[in-house]
Every structure is written in structure tokens, then in C-alpha cells.
Design a protein around this motif. Sequence first.
Motif, PDB file in Angstrom:
ATOM      1  N   THR A   1       0.857  -1.187   0.000  1.00  0.00           N
ATOM      2  CA  THR A   1       0.000   0.000   0.000  1.00  0.00           C
ATOM      3  C   THR A   1       0.891   1.235   0.000  1.00  0.00           C
ATOM      4  N   GLY A   2       0.556   2.193  -0.873  1.00  0.00           N
ATOM      5  CA  GLY A   2       1.322   3.436  -0.932  1.00  0.00           C
ATOM      6  C   GLY A   2       0.653   4.420  -1.869  1.00  0.00           C
ATOM      7  N   GLN A   3       1.260   5.586  -1.997  1.00  0.00           N
ATOM      8  CA  GLN A   3       0.728   6.610  -2.900  1.00  0.00           C
ATOM      9  C   GLN A   3       1.297   6.368  -4.289  1.00  0.00           C
ATOM     10  N   LEU A   4       0.423   6.274  -5.284  1.00  0.00           N
ATOM     11  CA  LEU A   4       0.852   6.049  -6.660  1.00  0.00           C
ATOM     12  C   LEU A   4       1.412   7.348  -7.226  1.00  0.00           C
ATOM     13  N   LEU A   5       2.703   7.334  -7.542  1.00  0.00           N
ATOM     14  CA  LEU A   5       3.349   8.517  -8.113  1.00  0.00           C
ATOM     15  C   LEU A   5       3.289   8.517  -9.629  1.00  0.00           C
ATOM     16  N   GLY A   6       3.335   7.332 -10.224  1.00  0.00           N
ATOM     17  CA  GLY A   6       3.319   7.264 -11.673  1.00  0.00           C
ATOM     18  C   GLY A   6       3.233   5.842 -12.174  1.00  0.00           C
ATOM     19  N   HIS A   7       3.022   5.723 -13.489  1.00  0.00           N
ATOM     20  CA  HIS A   7       2.916   4.421 -14.156  1.00  0.00           C
ATOM     21  C   HIS A   7       3.272   4.613 -15.615  1.00  0.00           C
ATOM     22  N   ASP A   8       3.469   3.511 -16.315  1.00  0.00           N
ATOM     23  CA  ASP A   8       3.703   3.595 -17.752  1.00  0.00           C
ATOM     24  C   ASP A   8       2.799   2.620 -18.487  1.00  0.00           C
ATOM     25  N   GLN A   9       2.993   2.495 -19.799  1.00  0.00           N
ATOM     26  CA  GLN A   9       2.110   1.679 -20.622  1.00  0.00           C
ATOM     27  C   GLN A   9       2.213   0.185 -20.325  1.00  0.00           C
ATOM     28  N   THR A  10       3.279  -0.246 -19.644  1.00  0.00           N
ATOM     29  CA  THR A  10       3.400  -1.666 -19.287  1.00  0.00           C
ATOM     30  C   THR A  10       3.034  -1.918 -17.823  1.00  0.00           C
ATOM     31  N   THR A  11       2.374  -0.955 -17.200  1.00  0.00           N
ATOM     32  CA  THR A  11       1.885  -1.034 -15.825  1.00  0.00           C
ATOM     33  C   THR A  11       3.004  -1.110 -14.797  1.00  0.00           C
ATOM     34  N   ASN A  12       4.220  -0.654 -15.144  1.00  0.00           N
ATOM     35  CA  ASN A  12       5.228  -0.450 -14.112  1.00  0.00           C
ATOM     36  C   ASN A  12       4.700   0.648 -13.208  1.00  0.00           C
ATOM     37  N   LEU A  13       4.785   0.451 -11.891  1.00  0.00           N
ATOM     38  CA  LEU A  13       4.220   1.402 -10.943  1.00  0.00           C
ATOM     39  C   LEU A  13       5.305   1.970 -10.042  1.00  0.00           C
ATOM     40  N   ILE A  14       5.181   3.261  -9.715  1.00  0.00           N
ATOM     41  CA  ILE A  14       6.056   3.900  -8.748  1.00  0.00           C
ATOM     42  C   ILE A  14       5.183   4.313  -7.574  1.00  0.00           C
ATOM     43  N   LEU A  15       5.522   3.800  -6.383  1.00  0.00           N
ATOM     44  CA  LEU A  15       4.787   4.124  -5.162  1.00  0.00           C
ATOM     45  C   LEU A  15       5.699   4.855  -4.190  1.00  0.00           C
ATOM     46  N   SER A  16       5.119   5.775  -3.418  1.00  0.00           N
ATOM     47  CA  SER A  16       5.861   6.395  -2.317  1.00  0.00           C
ATOM     48  C   SER A  16       5.174   6.012  -1.013  1.00  0.00           C
ATOM     49  N   SER A  17       5.899   6.164   0.083  1.00  0.00           N
ATOM     50  CA  SER A  17       5.378   5.815   1.418  1.00  0.00           C
ATOM     51  C   SER A  17       4.790   4.407   1.427  1.00  0.00           C
ATOM     52  N   THR A  18       5.503   3.491   0.804  1.00  0.00           N
ATOM     53  CA  THR A  18       4.994   2.130   0.627  1.00  0.00           C
ATOM     54  C   THR A  18       5.149   1.299   1.893  1.00  0.00           C
ATOM     55  N   ILE A  19       4.079   0.564   2.210  1.00  0.00           N
ATOM     56  CA  ILE A  19       4.069  -0.368   3.338  1.00  0.00           C
ATOM     57  C   ILE A  19       3.674  -1.740   2.799  1.00  0.00           C
ATOM     58  N   GLU A  20       4.453  -2.756   3.146  1.00  0.00           N
ATOM     59  CA  GLU A  20       4.088  -4.134   2.817  1.00  0.00           C
ATOM     60  C   GLU A  20       3.458  -4.756   4.053  1.00  0.00           C
ATOM     61  N   ARG A  21       2.290  -5.349   3.857  1.00  0.00           N
ATOM     62  CA  ARG A  21       1.616  -6.030   4.965  1.00  0.00           C
ATOM     63  C   ARG A  21       1.854  -7.530   4.841  1.00  0.00           C
ATOM     64  N   ILE A  22       2.346  -8.112   5.921  1.00  0.00           N
ATOM     65  CA  ILE A  22       2.599  -9.553   5.974  1.00  0.00           C
ATOM     66  C   ILE A  22       1.663 -10.106   7.036  1.00  0.00           C
ATOM     67  N   PHE A  23       0.636 -10.802   6.593  1.00  0.00           N
ATOM     68  CA  PHE A  23      -0.412 -11.278   7.496  1.00  0.00           C
ATOM     69  C   PHE A  23      -0.034 -12.618   8.109  1.00  0.00           C
ATOM     70  N   SER A  24      -0.294 -12.742   9.396  1.00  0.00           N
ATOM     71  CA  SER A  24      -0.111 -14.016  10.095  1.00  0.00           C
ATOM     72  C   SER A  24      -1.336 -14.884   9.857  1.00  0.00           C
ATOM     73  N   PRO A  25      -1.162 -16.210   9.807  1.00  0.00           N
ATOM     74  CA  PRO A  25      -2.313 -17.099   9.627  1.00  0.00           C
ATOM     75  C   PRO A  25      -3.273 -17.001  10.818  1.00  0.00           C
ATOM     76  N   PRO A  26      -4.552 -17.308  10.599  1.00  0.00           N
ATOM     77  CA  PRO A  26      -5.549 -17.205  11.669  1.00  0.00           C
ATOM     78  C   PRO A  26      -5.231 -18.042  12.905  1.00  0.00           C
ATOM     79  N   ASP A  27      -4.516 -19.133  12.752  1.00  0.00           N
ATOM     80  CA  ASP A  27      -4.217 -19.988  13.896  1.00  0.00           C
ATOM     81  C   ASP A  27      -2.912 -19.602  14.607  1.00  0.00           C
ATOM     82  N   SER A  28      -2.314 -18.490  14.210  1.00  0.00           N
ATOM     83  CA  SER A  28      -1.055 -18.041  14.805  1.00  0.00           C
ATOM     84  C   SER A  28      -1.299 -17.025  15.916  1.00  0.00           C
TER      85      SER A  28
END
Length: 99
Positions: free
Chosen positions: A23-50
Motif C-alpha cells: 500500500t502506498g501513494q501512486l506517483l506514476g505508471h507507464d504503458q506496461t503497468t510499471n508502478l512507482i509508489l511512495s510511502s509504501t508499506i508491505e503487509r505480511i499477514f499471520s495465519p488465523p491460527d497463529s
Amino acid sequence: MSSLGPFVGKTVTIITSDGRTLTGQLLGHDQTTNLILSSTIERIFSPPDSDEPSQEVEHGLYLIRGDNVAVCGLVDEDTENGIDWTAVKAYPLGGMKHS
């Protein structure tokens, strides 16, 4: 990909073809859907039984190759800010297979 134009400058969530959630702010993209994000956070979810909390890893400025983008969606920031993401549990998403 011109359909991403209205998303520029807004907060988006990306699900990658290997199942990561970024999740982050989309700064730009191109015709091949390369994306540039700022303030990006990756969420790593724990399984429900953890007992471990889910994690948020800050990446800052982030480039995602277009062939690795599975889903790109706008984020409702009021809803986003009201969620305790460390308490959210989920099974990992499987990877995608390109044919």
C-alpha cells in the motif's frame, strides 16, 4: 495503462503476482503497468491460527514491475486508518501462473 491515470496521487493497494500486499501513494505508471509508489508499506499477514501479530514493513519509495502487478485498487483512507492491521489475520495468497 491509461486506466490508472485517475489513481495517480492517491493511495492504492497492490497485490502482486507472488501474493504480496503493498500500500502506498501512486506517483506514476507507464504503458506496461510499471508502478512507482511512495510511502509504501508491505503487509505480511499471520495465519488465523497463529498467536503472532501481522507485520507492516515500511519500504518508502518502491518500483513494481508491470508483469508483477495482479491487482491495483484505490484505498478509502478513512477506513484504512481505522483498522489495526497487526490484528488482521489471513492465509497467504498463492502465486499466479502466467501462461
